[in-house]
Design a protein around this motif. Structure first.
Motif, short mmCIF file in Angstrom:
data_model
loop_
_atom_site.label_atom_id
_atom_site.label_comp_id
_atom_site.label_asym_id
_atom_site.label_seq_id
_atom_site.Cartn_x
_atom_site.Cartn_y
_atom_site.Cartn_z
N HIS A 48 0.83 -1.20 0.00
CA HIS A 48 0.00 0.00 0.00
C HIS A 48 0.87 1.25 0.00
O HIS A 48 1.85 1.33 0.74
CB HIS A 48 -0.91 0.03 1.23
CG HIS A 48 -1.87 -1.12 1.30
ND1 HIS A 48 -2.91 -1.27 0.41
CD2 HIS A 48 -1.93 -2.18 2.13
CE1 HIS A 48 -3.58 -2.37 0.70
NE2 HIS A 48 -3.00 -2.95 1.74
N SER A 50 -2.96 3.87 -2.76
CA SER A 50 -4.04 3.34 -1.93
C SER A 50 -4.92 4.45 -1.38
O SER A 50 -6.10 4.23 -1.10
CB SER A 50 -3.45 2.53 -0.78
OG SER A 50 -2.65 1.48 -1.27
N GLY A 51 -4.36 5.63 -1.20
CA GLY A 51 -5.15 6.74 -0.70
C GLY A 51 -4.28 7.84 -0.14
O GLY A 51 -3.05 7.74 -0.11
N LEU A 98 -8.35 8.80 2.47
CA LEU A 98 -8.52 7.88 3.59
C LEU A 98 -9.09 8.60 4.80
O LEU A 98 -9.92 8.04 5.52
CB LEU A 98 -7.18 7.25 3.95
CG LEU A 98 -6.53 6.38 2.87
CD1 LEU A 98 -5.16 5.91 3.34
CD2 LEU A 98 -7.41 5.19 2.53
N GLY A 99 -8.65 9.83 5.05
CA GLY A 99 -9.15 10.55 6.21
C GLY A 99 -8.52 11.92 6.36
O GLY A 99 -7.50 12.22 5.74
N PRO A 137 -13.81 10.74 5.33
CA PRO A 137 -13.74 10.43 6.76
C PRO A 137 -12.96 11.47 7.56
O PRO A 137 -11.92 11.95 7.11
CB PRO A 137 -13.03 9.07 6.79
CG PRO A 137 -13.23 8.49 5.42
CD PRO A 137 -13.24 9.66 4.50
N TRP A 183 -10.85 11.78 10.90
CA TRP A 183 -10.18 10.86 11.81
C TRP A 183 -10.02 11.42 13.22
O TRP A 183 -9.68 10.67 14.13
CB TRP A 183 -8.81 10.48 11.26
CG TRP A 183 -8.89 9.42 10.20
CD1 TRP A 183 -10.02 8.89 9.65
CD2 TRP A 183 -7.79 8.75 9.57
NE1 TRP A 183 -9.70 7.94 8.71
CE2 TRP A 183 -8.33 7.84 8.65
CE3 TRP A 183 -6.41 8.85 9.70
CZ2 TRP A 183 -7.52 7.02 7.86
CZ3 TRP A 183 -5.61 8.04 8.91
CH2 TRP A 183 -6.17 7.12 8.01
N ASN A 201 -7.16 2.76 11.62
CA ASN A 201 -7.95 3.09 10.42
C ASN A 201 -7.24 2.61 9.16
O ASN A 201 -7.87 2.09 8.22
CB ASN A 201 -8.19 4.59 10.34
CG ASN A 201 -9.11 5.11 11.42
OD1 ASN A 201 -9.90 4.34 12.00
ND2 ASN A 201 -9.03 6.39 11.73
N ILE A 202 -5.92 2.83 9.12
CA ILE A 202 -5.14 2.43 7.94
C ILE A 202 -5.15 0.92 7.76
O ILE A 202 -5.44 0.40 6.68
CB ILE A 202 -3.69 2.95 8.06
CG1 ILE A 202 -3.65 4.47 7.96
CG2 ILE A 202 -2.80 2.32 6.98
CD1 ILE A 202 -2.28 5.07 8.23
N THR A 245 -7.12 -1.30 8.97
CA THR A 245 -8.45 -1.85 8.73
C THR A 245 -8.90 -1.61 7.30
O THR A 245 -9.42 -2.51 6.63
CB THR A 245 -9.47 -1.22 9.70
OG1 THR A 245 -9.08 -1.50 11.05
CG2 THR A 245 -10.87 -1.79 9.46
N LYS A 246 -8.69 -0.39 6.82
CA LYS A 246 -9.06 -0.03 5.46
C LYS A 246 -8.15 -0.68 4.43
O LYS A 246 -8.59 -1.09 3.35
CB LYS A 246 -9.02 1.49 5.29
CG LYS A 246 -9.38 2.02 3.91
CD LYS A 246 -10.84 1.85 3.59
CE LYS A 246 -11.18 2.51 2.26
NZ LYS A 246 -12.59 2.36 1.89
N LEU A 247 -6.85 -0.79 4.78
CA LEU A 247 -5.84 -1.31 3.85
C LEU A 247 -5.10 -2.47 4.50
O LEU A 247 -3.93 -2.34 4.88
CB LEU A 247 -4.87 -0.20 3.45
CG LEU A 247 -5.46 1.08 2.87
CD1 LEU A 247 -4.38 2.14 2.71
CD2 LEU A 247 -6.14 0.79 1.53
#
Length: 380
Positions: free
Chosen positions: A79, A229-230, A260-261, A329, A331, A369-370, A372-374
């Motif tokens: 990522h 990835s974001g 991502l946030g 999102p 954060w 968050n990272i 979980t998302k990635l």
């Protein structure tokens, strides 16, 4: 008057065959609109695209070779995350470095790529004083081997700082030379030195939405549409900062970079009473020792109480409302903590130095968050 309403129309991704130095919305030299589209206005390649020079067999072979190098470089990177702000001085490098430290402390293989070529601060934040003596070397394949954190061999950093004879030298470069070095960073760095690849590559970017950003995004997208990835957007709560961050949000929309946030940095100051200084009403006499002594005698439990103050009062609804407006999102807040600043100065992982602090918990939440998302998957 500038509108703060987010763009809702879909923006085409920059063309994969976009030439170096192209505009963010480049249609590509193979397009029928090459050199004629409104997106071509002001691009240094406009005349060349109109003439068809980029469609020659030699140019196509060069572009294919470049794309293959990029794909090869990122084959072992799970990522890639951009850290952006649009505004300078909002703590973007602090967030990027401490996210890298936190992920590495959790056992992930992490690389921090510093593309802030005129103001590189990632080396100190990753390596501390070691950054002044650190040197990059060449791998067997001829690429650059990044510099690894002495405490965490799964955390590496690459920056222009390692290429300068004097770390205090000013980098006075125009766009093409900057673009060339960013391309080298993305194609010639061997992140395999201490690991079997990277779980996360964090890219620390300079302020703005100009050459370095466009080049980084376009080069990464040549490696594959899902290579980026974001992005994480960092802002402070006042309007002066958020105005630039909204431009960065629009940049991400135009270049199809997922958000991502949004991280709200430095809105709060948090510390304990013993770390404060107390002055007399006229501001001339330091009363700290006397006051702390009185508190210790009369109310010792208060000395461990956290003290907080608002550093930058939010404008309107602040970063949270801005994130809601752009439907991305939010954060939360990363509070200003003197120990966090010291961790960055010494190149240490703040979550290891002060695991119970509110700032450490915020960083752990961001990394959650990272991951979980990635999530990291095994690379074939």
């Amino acid at each position: 008057m500038e509108s703060n309403t987010p763009t809702t129309t879909s923006n085409p991704a920059p063309a994969v065959d976009a030439p170096d130095n192209a505009n963010a919305e480049c249609v590509g030299p193979s397009s029928e609109k090459a050199g004629k589209s409104s997106a071509c206005a002001g691009c240094p390649n406009q005349q060349a695209c109109s003439s068809g020079v980029f469609n020659s067999p030699e140019a196509k072979a060069k572009a294919q070779e470049e794309a293959e190098r990029l794909q090869s470089s990122f084959h072992n990177v799970s990522h890639t995350i951009l850290v952006l702000s649009g505004k300078g001085g909002v703590g973007k490098s602090t967030v990027a470095a401490q996210l890298a430290h936190t992920l590495a402390s959790e056992g992930y293989a992490v690389g921090l790529l510093d593309v802030d070529l005129c103001g590189p601060s990632a080396p100190r934040m990753v390596l501390g004083d070691h950054h002044r003596t650190a040197q990059i070397t060449q791998s067997a394949s001829g690429g650059w081997i990044p510099v690894y954190n002495p405490d965490h061999p799964n955390l590496a950093c690459m920056s222009i700082s390692f290429l300068l004879q004097d770390h205090d030298s000013a980098v006075v470069w125009r766009g093409p030379r900057k673009n060339g070095l960013i391309q080298q960073f993305l194609t010639q760095v061997d992140w395999m030195g201490e690991t079997d690849g990277l779980d996360y590559m964090i890219v620390d970017t300079p302020p703005g939405t100009s050459d370095e950003h466009i080049s980084t995004v376009q080069y990464l997208q040549k490696a594959g549409p899902s290579t980026i990835s974001g992005a994480i957007l960092v802002t402070t709560p006042e309007e002066v900062s958020m105005a630039d961050v909204r431009k960065e949000l629009n940049f991400c929309q135009k270049t199809n970079v997922p958000i991502l946030g949004v991280v709200e940095n430095m809105g709060q100051y948090i510390t304990t009473l013993p770390k404060l200084r107390f002055l007399s009403p006229d501001g001339k006499t330091d009363c700290t020792d006397d006051i702390l002594k009185q508190l210790q005698e009369s109310c010792p439990q208060i000395l461990s109480t956290l003290v907080t103050a608002t550093i930058y009062p939010p404008t309107g609804g602040g970063p949270k409302a801005m994130a809601e407006q752009y439907q991305v999102p939010y954060w939360g807040v990363l509070p200003m903590d003197p120990d966090l600043l010291q961790a960055c100065e010494s190149g240490k992982a703040f979550v290891e130095a002060c695991p119970d602090s509110m700032a450490a918990k915020a960083l752990q939440g961001f990394c959650k968050n990272i991951t979980t998302k990635l999530p990291v998957e095994e690379i074939e």
